[in-house]
Design a protein around this motif. Structure first.
Motif, PDB file in Angstrom:
ATOM      1  N   TYR A  84       0.796  -1.230   0.000  1.00 47.97           N
ATOM      2  CA  TYR A  84       0.000   0.000   0.000  1.00 47.97           C
ATOM      3  C   TYR A  84       0.829   1.283   0.000  1.00 47.97           C
ATOM      4  CZ  TYR A  84      -3.556  -3.406   1.161  1.00 47.97           C
ATOM      5  OH  TYR A  84      -4.373  -4.502   1.127  1.00 47.97           O
ATOM      6  N   GLY A  85       2.130   1.170   0.190  1.00 47.78           N
ATOM      7  CA  GLY A  85       2.953   2.365   0.178  1.00 47.78           C
ATOM      8  C   GLY A  85       3.191   2.878  -1.227  1.00 47.78           C
ATOM      9  N   SER A  86       3.751   4.071  -1.303  1.00 46.54           N
ATOM     10  CA  SER A  86       4.143   4.613  -2.608  1.00 46.54           C
ATOM     11  C   SER A  86       5.305   3.788  -3.154  1.00 46.54           C
ATOM     12  CB  SER A  86       4.563   6.072  -2.465  1.00 46.54           C
ATOM     13  OG  SER A  86       5.764   6.165  -1.694  1.00 46.54           O
ATOM     14  N   ARG A  87       5.587   3.962  -4.421  1.00 44.99           N
ATOM     15  CA  ARG A  87       6.719   3.230  -5.018  1.00 44.99           C
ATOM     16  C   ARG A  87       8.029   3.590  -4.318  1.00 44.99           C
ATOM     17  NH1 ARG A  87       7.738   0.288  -9.498  1.00 44.99           N
ATOM     18  NH2 ARG A  87       5.556   0.517 -10.154  1.00 44.99           N
ATOM     19  N   ALA A  88       8.187   4.858  -3.964  1.00 44.11           N
ATOM     20  CA  ALA A  88       9.405   5.283  -3.280  1.00 44.11           C
ATOM     21  C   ALA A  88       9.521   4.614  -1.918  1.00 44.11           C
ATOM     22  CB  ALA A  88       9.430   6.799  -3.128  1.00 44.11           C
ATOM     23  N   GLU A  89       8.407   4.511  -1.198  1.00 49.02           N
ATOM     24  CA  GLU A  89       8.432   3.862   0.115  1.00 49.02           C
ATOM     25  C   GLU A  89       8.751   2.382  -0.022  1.00 49.02           C
ATOM     26  OE1 GLU A  89       5.162   6.540   2.586  1.00 49.02           O
ATOM     27  OE2 GLU A  89       4.478   4.969   1.204  1.00 49.02           O
ATOM     28  N   ALA A  90       8.154   1.721  -1.021  1.00 47.27           N
ATOM     29  CA  ALA A  90       8.420   0.303  -1.232  1.00 47.27           C
ATOM     30  C   ALA A  90       9.878   0.075  -1.608  1.00 47.27           C
ATOM     31  CB  ALA A  90       7.501  -0.239  -2.327  1.00 47.27           C
ATOM     32  N   GLU A  91      10.404   0.901  -2.492  1.00 38.43           N
ATOM     33  CA  GLU A  91      11.798   0.741  -2.894  1.00 38.43           C
ATOM     34  C   GLU A  91      12.744   1.037  -1.739  1.00 38.43           C
ATOM     35  OE1 GLU A  91      12.107   3.231  -6.303  1.00 38.43           O
ATOM     36  OE2 GLU A  91      11.199   1.737  -7.656  1.00 38.43           O
ATOM     37  N   ARG A  92      12.348   1.957  -0.877  1.00 40.43           N
ATOM     38  CA  ARG A  92      13.196   2.289   0.270  1.00 40.43           C
ATOM     39  C   ARG A  92      13.292   1.098   1.230  1.00 40.43           C
ATOM     40  NH1 ARG A  92      10.328   6.317   2.252  1.00 40.43           N
ATOM     41  NH2 ARG A  92      11.082   7.651   0.575  1.00 40.43           N
ATOM     42  N   ILE A  93      12.160   0.466   1.538  1.00 40.19           N
ATOM     43  CA  ILE A  93      12.211  -0.666   2.468  1.00 40.19           C
ATOM     44  C   ILE A  93      12.883  -1.864   1.804  1.00 40.19           C
ATOM     45  CG2 ILE A  93       9.948  -1.695   1.920  1.00 40.19           C
ATOM     46  CD1 ILE A  93       9.628  -2.188   4.929  1.00 40.19           C
ATOM     47  N   GLY A  94      12.721  -2.017   0.481  1.00 41.68           N
ATOM     48  CA  GLY A  94      13.407  -3.090  -0.214  1.00 41.68           C
ATOM     49  C   GLY A  94      14.918  -2.908  -0.179  1.00 41.68           C
ATOM     50  N   LYS A  95      15.358  -1.688  -0.379  1.00 39.55           N
ATOM     51  CA  LYS A  95      16.795  -1.395  -0.333  1.00 39.55           C
ATOM     52  C   LYS A  95      17.358  -1.709   1.044  1.00 39.55           C
ATOM     53  CE  LYS A  95      20.128   2.337  -1.189  1.00 39.55           C
ATOM     54  NZ  LYS A  95      20.280   3.766  -1.604  1.00 39.55           N
ATOM     55  N   ARG A  96      16.589  -1.379   2.082  1.00 41.78           N
ATOM     56  CA  ARG A  96      17.043  -1.641   3.451  1.00 41.78           C
ATOM     57  C   ARG A  96      17.159  -3.148   3.691  1.00 41.78           C
ATOM     58  NH1 ARG A  96      14.595  -2.656   8.408  1.00 41.78           N
ATOM     59  NH2 ARG A  96      15.797  -1.912  10.207  1.00 41.78           N
ATOM     60  N   VAL A  97      16.165  -3.908   3.241  1.00 38.99           N
ATOM     61  CA  VAL A  97      16.197  -5.360   3.414  1.00 38.99           C
ATOM     62  C   VAL A  97      17.386  -5.962   2.672  1.00 38.99           C
ATOM     63  CG1 VAL A  97      14.993  -7.508   2.842  1.00 38.99           C
ATOM     64  CG2 VAL A  97      13.731  -5.609   3.878  1.00 38.99           C
ATOM     65  N   ARG A  98      17.599  -5.539   1.443  1.00 39.28           N
ATOM     66  CA  ARG A  98      18.721  -6.081   0.660  1.00 39.28           C
ATOM     67  C   ARG A  98      20.060  -5.746   1.308  1.00 39.28           C
ATOM     68  NH1 ARG A  98      15.668  -3.724  -3.421  1.00 39.28           N
ATOM     69  NH2 ARG A  98      17.271  -2.124  -3.819  1.00 39.28           N
ATOM     70  N   ARG A  99      20.182  -4.540   1.848  1.00 35.56           N
ATOM     71  CA  ARG A  99      21.437  -4.138   2.491  1.00 35.56           C
ATOM     72  C   ARG A  99      21.710  -4.996   3.721  1.00 35.56           C
ATOM     73  NH1 ARG A  99      20.154   0.657   3.447  1.00 35.56           N
ATOM     74  NH2 ARG A  99      19.688   0.510   5.669  1.00 35.56           N
ATOM     75  N   ILE A 100      20.696  -5.219   4.527  1.00 36.22           N
ATOM     76  CA  ILE A 100      20.869  -6.040   5.726  1.00 36.22           C
ATOM     77  C   ILE A 100      21.241  -7.464   5.346  1.00 36.22           C
ATOM     78  CG2 ILE A 100      19.658  -7.059   7.700  1.00 36.22           C
ATOM     79  CD1 ILE A 100      18.020  -4.460   7.866  1.00 36.22           C
ATOM     80  N   HIS A 101      20.507  -8.041   4.398  1.00 38.16           N
ATOM     81  CA  HIS A 101      20.752  -9.424   4.003  1.00 38.16           C
ATOM     82  C   HIS A 101      22.139  -9.612   3.385  1.00 38.16           C
ATOM     83  CE1 HIS A 101      16.198 -10.625   3.704  1.00 38.16           C
ATOM     84  NE2 HIS A 101      16.607 -10.400   4.940  1.00 38.16           N
ATOM     85  N   SER A 102      22.638  -8.590   2.728  1.00 36.70           N
ATOM     86  CA  SER A 102      23.922  -8.730   2.041  1.00 36.70           C
ATOM     87  C   SER A 102      25.082  -8.944   3.002  1.00 36.70           C
ATOM     88  CB  SER A 102      24.191  -7.494   1.173  1.00 36.70           C
ATOM     89  OG  SER A 102      24.441  -6.350   1.980  1.00 36.70           O
ATOM     90  N   HIS A 103      24.897  -8.619   4.264  1.00 39.05           N
ATOM     91  CA  HIS A 103      25.979  -8.754   5.255  1.00 39.05           C
ATOM     92  C   HIS A 103      25.830 -10.001   6.128  1.00 39.05           C
ATOM     93  CE1 HIS A 103      27.475  -4.802   4.223  1.00 39.05           C
ATOM     94  NE2 HIS A 103      26.304  -4.253   4.478  1.00 39.05           N
TER      95      HIS A 103
END
Length: 301
Positions: A84-103
């Motif tokens: 339900y978030g905006s595209r920017a909000e969705a991409e922001r939380i996706g970027k955060r998840v990917r960054r955490i998982h990458s480590h």
């Protein structure tokens, strides 16, 4: 402050309101607001825990033992924002998840192998186990999802898969492909020490002693229905006897009817912040409802 606009109207500056990854005409928009999704989410956790490498990554890298409720609510928040978030909000939380998982990595206690938890195979499993659980529980509970709409839902969810780092061709995008995937992945699944931990938590989550009676009366029922909604092969792996199939179906349908009946009352006290923000952004006519399920079943481009 977000300006309330009617769907399709321009906002200040001449820009159209952002519908997000899916938009109010999608299957995802309607399905993810259904109250039975809470039971579906528990079913997803049971199923996800049957992949030893995936569940090991969760247990070894999170506060699951110390803060299991926090993980549940963070997962619900990810689904809410991505839906339900905006595209920017969705991409922001996706970027955060990917960054955490990458480590993050995990270790196989039997072989000593250390592996990344963002392996494509593990991300695919978590994604597929979740969305299959959402759809299966909803349909069994009476949510009016046709086979064509189910195919569309799986196709739409490629956008959510992209948030965690999967490509659109790396996840099944229709019911037949999803069934084939589960046939292929089953040899990698099984009961483990970590899956037993998840089982115990979902049966008896930690709560204040004052809430123990409610946990036994209410939560146990939800856990029983969620576990019972798993496929028979998953029950065999866990080794615990489920409720009879007819009791699971009747229980899910009855629970959904009850939850849907009280939902308008609940919304006067508490509305999902993600849905509330979407309505404020796009207008009141985008409130999710099964009646808004799309009739055009062509898969989205």
């Amino acid at each position: 402050m977000t300006e309330t606009v009617a769907k399709g109207d321009a906002v200040a500056g001449g820009e159209a309101p952002d519908p997000g990854l899916f938009g109010p005409e999608s299957v995802t928009w309607q399905l993810h607001a259904d109250p039975i999704m809470w039971v579906a989410g528990v079913r997803a956790l049971y199923l996800q825990a049957l992949h030893p490498r995936a569940v090991r990554g969760v247990v070894q890298n999170s506060e699951f033992r110390k803060d299991p409720w926090g993980r549940l609510f963070r997962t619900a928040d990810f689904v809410g924002i991505s839906t339900y978030g905006s595209r920017a909000e969705a991409e922001r939380i996706g970027k955060r998840v990917r960054r955490i998982h990458s480590h993050l990595t995990a270790v196989d206690p039997e072989t000593g192998e250390r592996y990344r938890i963002d392996e494509t195979a593990l991300l695919r499993w978590i994604h597929c186990a979740a969305i299959v659980s959402y759809a299966d529980v909803a349909r069994r509970a009476g949510f009016p999802l046709t086979d064509g709409q189910l195919d569309r839902y799986f196709a739409e969810q490629r956008a959510a898969a992209g948030l965690v780092g999967l490509g659109p061709q790396e996840v099944p995008d229709n019911g037949a492909a999803m069934r084939a995937y589960f046939e292929d992945v089953r040899p990698a699944l099984g009961r483990s020490e970590e899956s037993d931990e998840v089982w115990e938590f979902l049966r008896r989550p930690p709560v204040h002693p004052v809430l123990w009676p409610a946990r036994e009366l209410l939560w146990r029922r939800i856990a029983d229905l969620a576990y019972g909604a798993l496929p028979s092969w998953a029950h065999a792996m866990y080794g615990h006897r489920p409720l009879p199939p007819f009791a699971v179906t009747a229980g899910l349908r009855g629970l959904r009817v009850t939850m849907s009946a009280v939902l308008p009352v609940v919304r006067t006290v508490y509305e999902s912040p993600h849905i509330k923000a979407a309505v404020e952004r796009l207008g009141p006519d985008v409130m999710p409802s099964p009646a808004r399920l799309p009739r055009d079943l062509a898969a989205p481009e």
